[in-house]
Design a protein around this motif. Structure first.
Motif: not given
Length: 282
Positions: A2-30
């Protein structure tokens, strides 16, 4: 979908890419993953008393998922250490939807109809295009590619396990909270006890705010996906979630000086077609 489920998953996609970028930005991965996972434990512990306790039949899924997530984190750290963000992230995420489709058919008896299958196929082609473009003109880094592919397999595995588990739990919020607690203990405990010891605070302090922001985004991203999995089939949710690849490519271009280019724009077009076809099933 449904459109509501799709919107929720698309929002999840944005937040997911953002936290992965933060993880990549921090030089020491541990350091980065210690902060993100420890922050997830804290958030989960705060939420758990206010959410419905997961049903007993959900706990085998929770325990299995926690183990798979640990493998995923180790593999993701290796992917980010060995390869560029704009290449490792698309490969890791882009391999997951097709495997999820297969696993969902085998274990959840969810076989997509022709519209859903076409949507998943278009989405995967678009996502694969992003990954392939990222390797263009460069000698393949097989170690990085192998780590990213293994990461993708772990993603597909925990996606199906958690899809079944959250449906059995009776509470998407409760399942999310306890999963954050269970999956987030091992890496911080290892880092504090065996790597840094008395120097832990000094090591973490310089990027603590950034890491804890990543933790909040990570919990929000996966909580939205788990909620969506209680209301839609696993394969379309997985395919739509991986639109985070294009968000990740845009972040790579904006913050890591990685090219975006026309091929990625074409991949975005295919992704939009795939989303439209998946929405047709709703």
């Amino acid at each position: 979908m449904t459109p509501l489920v799709s919107a929720a998953v698309l929002l999840a996609a944005v937040t997911h890419a953002s936290w992965n970028a933060i993880a990549h930005r921090i030089t020491d991965k541990l350091v980065g993953f210690t902060l993100i996972l420890a922050g997830g434990v804290l958030i989960g512990a705060v939420i758990a008393p206010f959410a419905e306790f997961p049903a007993g039949r959900a706990w085998p899924y929770l325990m299995l998922s926690a183990g798979i997530h640990l493998a995923y984190v180790v593999l993701l750290m290796a992917s980010f250490r060995l390869g560029d963000f704009g290449q490792a992230y698309p490969i890791a995420r882009g391999t997951a939807p097709l495997v999820v489709t297969l696993f969902a058919a085998l274990f959840a008896h969810e076989v997509p109809d022709r519209w859903g299958a076409a949507g998943i196929a278009f989405t995967c082609v678009g996502l694969t295009g992003v990954a392939v473009w990222g390797m263009r003109g460069h000698r393949p880094n097989w170690a990085a590619i192998g780590a990213a592919l293994a990461t993708g397999l772990s993603i597909a595995s925990y996606t199906v396990v958690d899809g079944l588990g959250v449906r059995a739990s009776g509470s998407a919020l409760g399942y999310t909270a306890w999963l954050m607690v269970l999956q987030g203990l091992a890496v911080p405990a290892y880092a504090v006890c065996f790597r840094w010891r008395r120097e832990t605070v000094a090591v973490l302090r310089p990027v603590a705010v950034l890491g804890l922001l990543g933790a909040a985004l990570s919990v929000a991203a996966y909580g939205l996906v788990l909620w969506a999995q209680t209301r839609a089939e696993l394969a379309p949710v997985a395919a739509l979630r991986e639109s985070s690849i294009l968000v990740g490519a845009a972040i790579g271009a904006a913050f890591f000086k990685e090219r975006f280019g026309l091929p990625r724009i074409a991949a975005a077009g295919l992704l939009v077609v795939g989303i439209g076809l998946m929405l047709h099933t709703g």
